[in-house]
Design a protein around this motif. Structure first.
Motif, mmCIF file in Angstrom:
data_model
loop_
_atom_site.group_PDB
_atom_site.id
_atom_site.type_symbol
_atom_site.label_atom_id
_atom_site.label_comp_id
_atom_site.label_asym_id
_atom_site.label_seq_id
_atom_site.Cartn_x
_atom_site.Cartn_y
_atom_site.Cartn_z
ATOM 1 N N MET A 83 0.938 -1.339 0.040
ATOM 2 C CA MET A 83 0.041 0.032 0.032
ATOM 3 C C MET A 83 1.083 1.258 0.038
ATOM 4 O O MET A 83 0.392 2.388 -0.692
ATOM 5 C CB MET A 83 -0.877 -0.033 1.171
ATOM 6 N N ALA A 84 1.896 1.249 0.933
ATOM 7 C CA ALA A 84 2.762 2.489 0.815
ATOM 8 C C ALA A 84 3.713 2.689 -0.079
ATOM 9 O O ALA A 84 4.017 3.898 -0.646
ATOM 10 C CB ALA A 84 3.750 2.216 2.228
ATOM 11 N N ARG A 85 4.020 1.888 -1.084
ATOM 12 C CA ARG A 85 4.934 1.745 -1.917
ATOM 13 C C ARG A 85 4.241 1.707 -3.660
ATOM 14 O O ARG A 85 4.350 2.432 -4.253
ATOM 15 C CB ARG A 85 6.189 1.034 -1.837
ATOM 16 N N ASP A 86 3.693 0.320 -3.809
ATOM 17 C CA ASP A 86 3.488 -0.074 -4.908
ATOM 18 C C ASP A 86 2.304 0.685 -5.647
ATOM 19 O O ASP A 86 2.244 1.029 -6.780
ATOM 20 C CB ASP A 86 3.327 -1.568 -5.234
ATOM 21 N N VAL A 87 1.340 0.449 -4.593
ATOM 22 C CA VAL A 87 -0.123 1.266 -5.111
ATOM 23 C C VAL A 87 0.191 2.810 -5.526
ATOM 24 O O VAL A 87 -0.260 3.218 -6.388
ATOM 25 C CB VAL A 87 -1.138 1.327 -3.874
ATOM 26 N N LYS A 88 1.286 3.359 -4.857
ATOM 27 C CA LYS A 88 1.394 4.868 -5.076
ATOM 28 C C LYS A 88 2.229 5.138 -6.322
ATOM 29 O O LYS A 88 2.296 6.084 -6.946
ATOM 30 C CB LYS A 88 2.081 5.467 -3.874
ATOM 31 N N GLN A 89 2.901 3.971 -6.813
ATOM 32 C CA GLN A 89 3.597 3.718 -8.061
ATOM 33 C C GLN A 89 2.636 3.797 -9.267
ATOM 34 O O GLN A 89 2.957 4.595 -10.129
ATOM 35 C CB GLN A 89 4.503 2.460 -8.145
ATOM 36 N N VAL A 90 1.512 3.484 -9.233
ATOM 37 C CA VAL A 90 0.744 3.236 -10.286
ATOM 38 C C VAL A 90 -0.676 4.127 -10.242
ATOM 39 O O VAL A 90 -1.083 4.306 -11.487
ATOM 40 C CB VAL A 90 0.297 1.905 -10.376
#
Length: 422
Positions: free
Chosen positions: A220-227
């Motif tokens: 949630m903190a990293r990958d979701v924010k990437q996309v």
């Protein structure tokens, strides 16, 4: 300690064997990467976070020779950002790990391989589906091949064949497997354990729970924010729990929207994000002219059954998720070119998995948590058989019992372990 692979050991010895095996277990994707490097300029190794992409890429690099550059290291990333053109220059194979961290590298890689089109120039890894990232200026069409790496399959863990898809199309209803002393509790244990290498190293379900909690928080903190930008992270977490509650079930965006208090379009976008970061996969509905009463609603399952179990999937749904995941993994390396679907019609006939090859031949698979099989368990499979005729090769019920056997007229029951022992 038991000296044999996991599939031949008592289940109370699994954790010890997994700790010994997981560090060196061969990945089937390694052969796919090696083959692609022989005729393709850029090979992208993609998949979920913590499935072993960097480890696999390093092993391939040791076999082929070349250099490696890791963009999760601050100084290396700074150099790449300052002069991306110089950063990608190398005579042999160059591994760039976490390439999505510096999107400007993509244009430089494109220019480099356009000037020198030799195969095997770049091996790239990333933690989210790279081609979906909006920052990428070019997806290298015609110059690259993507190999997907999933969490470990049961065959990779056990050192067995992982050959159900190929065997089913080759042998049809004559397919049988050796007797295995695995029952429902054993399959549930495997499903709850999942296939992330780090989770396999944990000594107990409690310790694996800690891994899954941290994994989802990191996602949630990293990958979701990437996309994508999402308004409320809590809505995404609630959606994941709802999907787990209906995992391997029909995906009703309207129902999910009602339960979350969101618009249907927002829920669709959120599910697309979860697909992009390799948390879930949707299985499209299958239909043909002969089955005009089929409904078009997709199903959804979690890429790793351990995550589905952690989020609350019940036993029946969890085992179906487990089977769909193993089938989806196999389709990335099987010799048979086939696609995965599900079937359901307005008369409530359904088949959990429909595999259709490039010739239009169909294999049907039903999943049953029970340790016995009844004739009625083949109800949906027999419907497909009647409607498809010669296109229907075989129908299989995969169940939690021990024996293989014929139910007549192209129908066969097999233990779930047939997925990785065929």
């Amino acid at each position: 300690m038991c000296s044999e692979r996991i599939g031949r050991c008592a289940f109370d010895q699994y954790d010890e064997v997994v700790r010994e095996a997981v560090d060196y277990v061969p990945r089937r994707a390694a052969e796919l990467v090696a083959e692609a490097l022989l005729d393709t300029r850029v090979v992208v190794l993609n998949g979920a976070r913590q499935v072993g992409k960097s480890t696999l890429a390093e092993k391939v690099l040791r076999q082929h020779g070349g250099a490696a550059r890791y963009l999760d290291q601050g100084p290396v990333r700074a150099i790449a950002e300052a002069d991306p053109g110089a950063f990608v220059q190398h005579d042999g194979l160059l591994l760039i790990d976490e390439v999505q961290r510096v999107p400007d590298l993509w244009l430089e890689i494109k220019h480099t391989v356009d000037r020198d089109p030799r195969p095997g120039r770049f091996l790239l890894t990333g933690s989210a589906r790279l081609l979906a990232l909006k920052e990428l200026p070019d997806a290298l069409p015609g110059r690259s091949e993507t190999v997907e790496l999933w969490p470990l399959s049961q065959g990779e863990i056990d050192g067995t064949t992982d050959g159900f898809v190929d065997s089913a199309f080759a042998r049809g209803p004559e397919l049988r497997v050796d007797w295995r002393e695995l029952r429902k509790k054993d399959y549930l244990m495997r499903a709850r354990r999942g296939g992330y290498p780090e989770a396999l190293l944990r000594d107990s379900p409690r310790r694996r729970t800690k891994f899954f909690e941290g994994y989802l928080a990191d996602l949630m903190a990293r990958d979701v924010k990437q996309v994508a930008d999402i308004d409320k992270a809590s809505d995404m977490r609630k959606l994941m729990s709802l999907l787990a509650a209906q995992t391997a079930g029909m995906l009703s965006f309207n129902r999910l929207a009602g339960e979350l208090g969101l618009s249907t379009n927002t829920v669709k976008r959120y599910v697309e994000i979860l697909e992009t970061i390799y948390l879930v996969r949707t299985v499209p509905a299958w239909s043909a002219n002969a089955t005009t009463r089929a409904v078009a609603t997709p199903k959804v399952f979690f890429v790793d059954s351990g995550i589905a179990a952690h989020l609350g999937a019940d036993e029946g749904a969890l085992l179906e998720n487990f089977v769909l995941g193993e089938l989806a993994r196999q389709l990335t390396w099987s010799e048979t070119r086939a696609t995965l679907h599900h079937y359901r019609d307005r008369d409530q006939y359904e088949v959990d998995a429909v595999l259709e090859d490039h010739l239009g031949r169909v294999i049907g698979v039903e999943v049953k948590a029970a340790e016995s099989v009844r004739t009625d368990d083949f109800r949906g499979l027999r419907l497909l058989q009647r409607r498809l005729g010669d296109r229907f090769l075989a129908g299989f019920v995969l169940y939690s019992g021990e024996f293989s056997g014929s139910f007549g007229n192209g129908m066969t029951c097999l233990p779930i372990s047939a997925l990785w022992t065929s």
